[in-house]
Design an enzyme around this catalytic site. Structure first.
Site, mmCIF file in Angstrom:
data_model
loop_
_atom_site.group_PDB
_atom_site.id
_atom_site.type_symbol
_atom_site.label_atom_id
_atom_site.label_comp_id
_atom_site.label_asym_id
_atom_site.label_seq_id
_atom_site.Cartn_x
_atom_site.Cartn_y
_atom_site.Cartn_z
ATOM 1 N N ARG A 105 0.831 -1.196 0.000
ATOM 2 C CA ARG A 105 0.000 0.000 0.000
ATOM 3 C C ARG A 105 0.867 1.248 0.000
ATOM 4 O O ARG A 105 1.895 1.300 0.684
ATOM 5 C CB ARG A 105 -1.019 -0.026 1.138
ATOM 6 C CG ARG A 105 -0.507 0.305 2.491
ATOM 7 C CD ARG A 105 -1.691 0.417 3.435
ATOM 8 N NE ARG A 105 -1.226 0.669 4.776
ATOM 9 C CZ ARG A 105 -1.988 1.120 5.735
ATOM 10 N NH1 ARG A 105 -3.252 1.343 5.534
ATOM 11 N NH2 ARG A 105 -1.484 1.326 6.928
ATOM 12 N N THR A 109 -1.423 7.423 0.272
ATOM 13 C CA THR A 109 -2.816 7.391 -0.200
ATOM 14 C C THR A 109 -3.536 6.115 0.216
ATOM 15 O O THR A 109 -4.761 6.026 0.054
ATOM 16 C CB THR A 109 -2.841 7.435 -1.735
ATOM 17 O OG1 THR A 109 -2.126 6.284 -2.221
ATOM 18 C CG2 THR A 109 -2.175 8.696 -2.264
ATOM 19 N N ASP A 203 5.083 -6.076 9.751
ATOM 20 C CA ASP A 203 6.230 -5.719 10.596
ATOM 21 C C ASP A 203 6.265 -6.573 11.853
ATOM 22 O O ASP A 203 7.333 -7.037 12.274
ATOM 23 C CB ASP A 203 6.150 -4.237 11.004
ATOM 24 C CG ASP A 203 6.570 -3.311 9.872
ATOM 25 O OD1 ASP A 203 7.078 -3.801 8.848
ATOM 26 O OD2 ASP A 203 6.364 -2.092 10.026
#
Ligand code: URA
Length: 209
Positions: A105, A109, A203
């Site tokens: 992503r 935005t 993560d």
């Protein structure tokens, strides 16, 4: 169908237990991975409740009886966080085939940027899309469009946490897709993270921060 009716939130003690480990900011990656796996087992059981079955005759040591066999199943892991859910699917559905949908992503935005797609023919398969964090819904909507281009007609999304925005978007773009999730959270923050959520799933799974 109304928005929200495309969503099943699992209310099982094991699901809640594992989800709490994932939400806890002190959980290290190895425990996070184990809890993702444990939680995914519970999602798989719910998501496969209505898998088509073929009957065949088998013999027990005592007499003939009816046996059942599930049909074709394909899992599509949305990279990278969907990889954390894959082991549980491979272990519960031994003959599952696996496709990959790579989407990143754009942090500004939150729109999905495709970088990889490798899917088998899906026309006869029950398809399980593994997308743990349903935030804006952009990545999942894109992965489902890819699956439909490859012939998929029977698609369920497995999510760890969903947000109202993502569920609404999926309802608008893919109302035929059922979503099975461990939690439906309050909202997205101004960086498009789900709150309360669990942070960045990729993560936290892979220790990249
Ligand atoms: N992706 C994540 O990993 N976490 C979020 O909260 C939203 C998207």
């Amino acid at each position: 169908m109304l928005p929200g009716m495309n969503l099943t939130v699992i209310d099982h003690p094991l699901t809640r237990h594992y989800l709490s480990i994932l939400r806890d900011e002190t959980t290290p990656p190895e425990a996070f991975r184990a809890a993702t796996k444990g939680l995914t087992y519970t999602l798989v059981l719910e998501a496969t409740k209505r898998l088509p079955l073929a009957q065949h005759e088998i013999r027990t040591p005592l007499e003939p009886t009816v046996g059942y066999r599930i049909g074709e199943v394909v899992a599509i892991a949305v990279l990278r966080a969907g990889l954390g859910m894959l082991d549980a699917v491979l272990e519960t559905i031994p003959h599952v085939r696996v496709g990959f949908a790579g989407v990143q992503r754009d942090e500004e935005t939150a729109t999905p940027q495709e970088y990889y797609a490798k899917l088998p023919d899906l026309s006869r398969a029950t398809v399980l899309v593994l997308e743990p964090m349903l935030a804006t819904g952009g990545s999942l909507a894109w992965a489902v469009s890819k699956a439909k281009e490859s012939g998929a007609t029977d698609i369920t999304a497995l999510c760890v946490v969903t947000a109202p925005e993502g569920v609404r978007r999926m309802y608008e773009e893919h109302p035929d897709v059922h979503i099975v999730a461990a939690a439906h959270d309050r909202e997205l923050d101004d960086r498009y993270y789900i709150v309360p959520g669990l942070g960045d799933m990729g993560d936290r799974l892979f220790g990249t921060w």
